[in-house]
Design a protein around this motif. Structure first.
Motif, PDB file in Angstrom:
ATOM      1  N   SER A   1      -3.857  77.922 -60.597  1.00 15.88           N
ATOM      2  CA  SER A   1      -3.151  78.814 -59.571  1.00 15.88           C
ATOM      3  C   SER A   1      -1.633  79.268 -59.980  1.00 15.88           C
ATOM      4  CB  SER A   1      -2.862  78.011 -58.177  1.00 15.88           C
ATOM      5  OG  SER A   1      -2.364  76.902 -58.346  1.00 15.88           O
ATOM      6  N   THR A   2      -1.178  80.205 -59.708  1.00 19.85           N
ATOM      7  CA  THR A   2       0.320  80.699 -60.070  1.00 19.85           C
ATOM      8  C   THR A   2       1.044  79.935 -59.185  1.00 19.85           C
ATOM      9  OG1 THR A   2      -0.521  82.861 -60.775  1.00 19.85           O
ATOM     10  CG2 THR A   2       1.881  82.535 -59.763  1.00 19.85           C
ATOM     11  N   GLY A   3       2.024  79.437 -59.490  1.00 23.36           N
ATOM     12  CA  GLY A   3       3.014  78.780 -58.823  1.00 23.36           C
ATOM     13  C   GLY A   3       4.558  78.848 -59.547  1.00 23.36           C
ATOM     14  N   GLN A   4       5.496  78.894 -58.498  1.00 22.64           N
ATOM     15  CA  GLN A   4       6.988  78.907 -58.851  1.00 22.64           C
ATOM     16  C   GLN A   4       7.494  77.574 -59.569  1.00 22.64           C
ATOM     17  OE1 GLN A   4       9.147  81.600 -58.327  1.00 22.64           O
ATOM     18  NE2 GLN A   4       7.472  82.742 -57.656  1.00 22.64           N
ATOM     19  N   ILE A   5       8.105  77.524 -60.412  1.00 22.55           N
ATOM     20  CA  ILE A   5       8.693  76.406 -61.019  1.00 22.55           C
ATOM     21  C   ILE A   5      10.106  76.228 -60.422  1.00 22.55           C
ATOM     22  CG2 ILE A   5       9.539  75.017 -63.068  1.00 22.55           C
ATOM     23  CD1 ILE A   5       7.243  76.853 -64.718  1.00 22.55           C
TER      24      ILE A   5
END
Length: 191
Positions: free
Chosen positions: A5-9
Motif C-alpha cells: 500500500s502507498t503511504g505517507q512517510i
C-alpha cells in the motif's frame, strides 16, 4: 517492511495546493518526494525498490528556492533532482500541519518503520546528508560541529528512540513534541 500500500512517510502542508510530502508509492515500489506550490506538482523519486529487503534506508528530501529544485537522497547519495528544466511553482502560506506516517487528513498511513526524522530551515548539502547518514549508522545531528551542520537551523528532531507512551519527543531547541496517534509501536531495532 514489505507492503503493498502507498503511504505517507512525512508531510507538511499549508493546504491541498501547497505542501511537501515524502511517501512510498506501492505501484512503482519507489519512494517519492512531492512538492506542490500553487497547484503545480513536481516529483523526485528513488530509482529502485527498497521495501522488503530487511534493511534500514536513509532518505533525505530537500527543497531549495535558490536552486529551484527538490532533491531526494538515498543512503547518503543524491538520486534525483527535479525539475530538469523550468522552476518550481510558487509555494505560499504558512505551514498549518506536519505529520509523520500519515497525510494531514488522517489517511494514507505508512506501513513501515520510521526513525530519526528532522526538519530544517536550511537546504542540506550532499556532504551534510552523507555526514548524517554516516555509512548506515546515523550521526546525532545535534552533536555535529557547527561548521559541519548548524543545529540552530534544525526546526524539529525526532530520533524516535525506543520509548513508551504517546509522545514523540523533539530534541531540537524548539521542543515541539509530537503526539503519537493510531497506535504506532515503539521498536528497539533501529540503526
Amino acid at each position: 517492511n514489505t507492503t503493498s500500500s502507498t503511504g505517507q512517510i512525512f508531510r507538511m502542508q499549508v493546504d491541498s495546493n501547497n505542501f511537501i510530502s515524502m511517501y512510498y508509492h506501492a505501484g512503482s515500489n519507489t519512494t517519492r518526494t512531492a512538492y506542490k506550490g500553487g497547484g503545480g506538482t513536481t516529483i523526485a523519486k528513488t530509482p529502485a525498490a527498497i521495501e522488503g529487503d530487511d534493511n534500514w534506508h536513509h532518505l533525505v528530501s530537500t527543497w531549495s528556492t535558490t536552486t529551484n529544485k527538490i532533491s531526494i537522497y538515498l543512503n547518503g547519495t543524491l538520486v534525483e533532482s527535479k525539475p530538469n528544466s523550468g522552476s518550481l511553482d510558487t509555494f505560499s502560506g504558512d505551514i498549518a500541519a506536519v505529520d509523520i506516517g500519515q497525510n494531514t487528513v488522517g489517511s494514507s498511513y505508512f506501513d513501515g518503520s520510521v526513525n530519526d526524522i528532522s526538519i530544517w530551515s536550511a537546504n542540506l548539502t550532499g556532504t551534510q546528508v552523507s555526514t548524517i547518514y554516516n555509512n548506515g549508522k546515523p550521526n546525532d545531528i545535534l552533536t555535529l560541529p557547527v561548521d559541519v551542520l548548524d543545529a540552530s537551523k534544525c526546526l524539529a528532531y525526532y530520533p524516535l528512540e525506543f520509548g513508551e507512551g504517546t509522545i514523540a519527543k523533539d530534541h531540537s531547541r524548539f521542543v515541539n513534541n509530537g503526539t503519537l496517534t493510531n497506535g504506532p509501536e515503539w521498536q528497539g531495532d533501529t540503526p
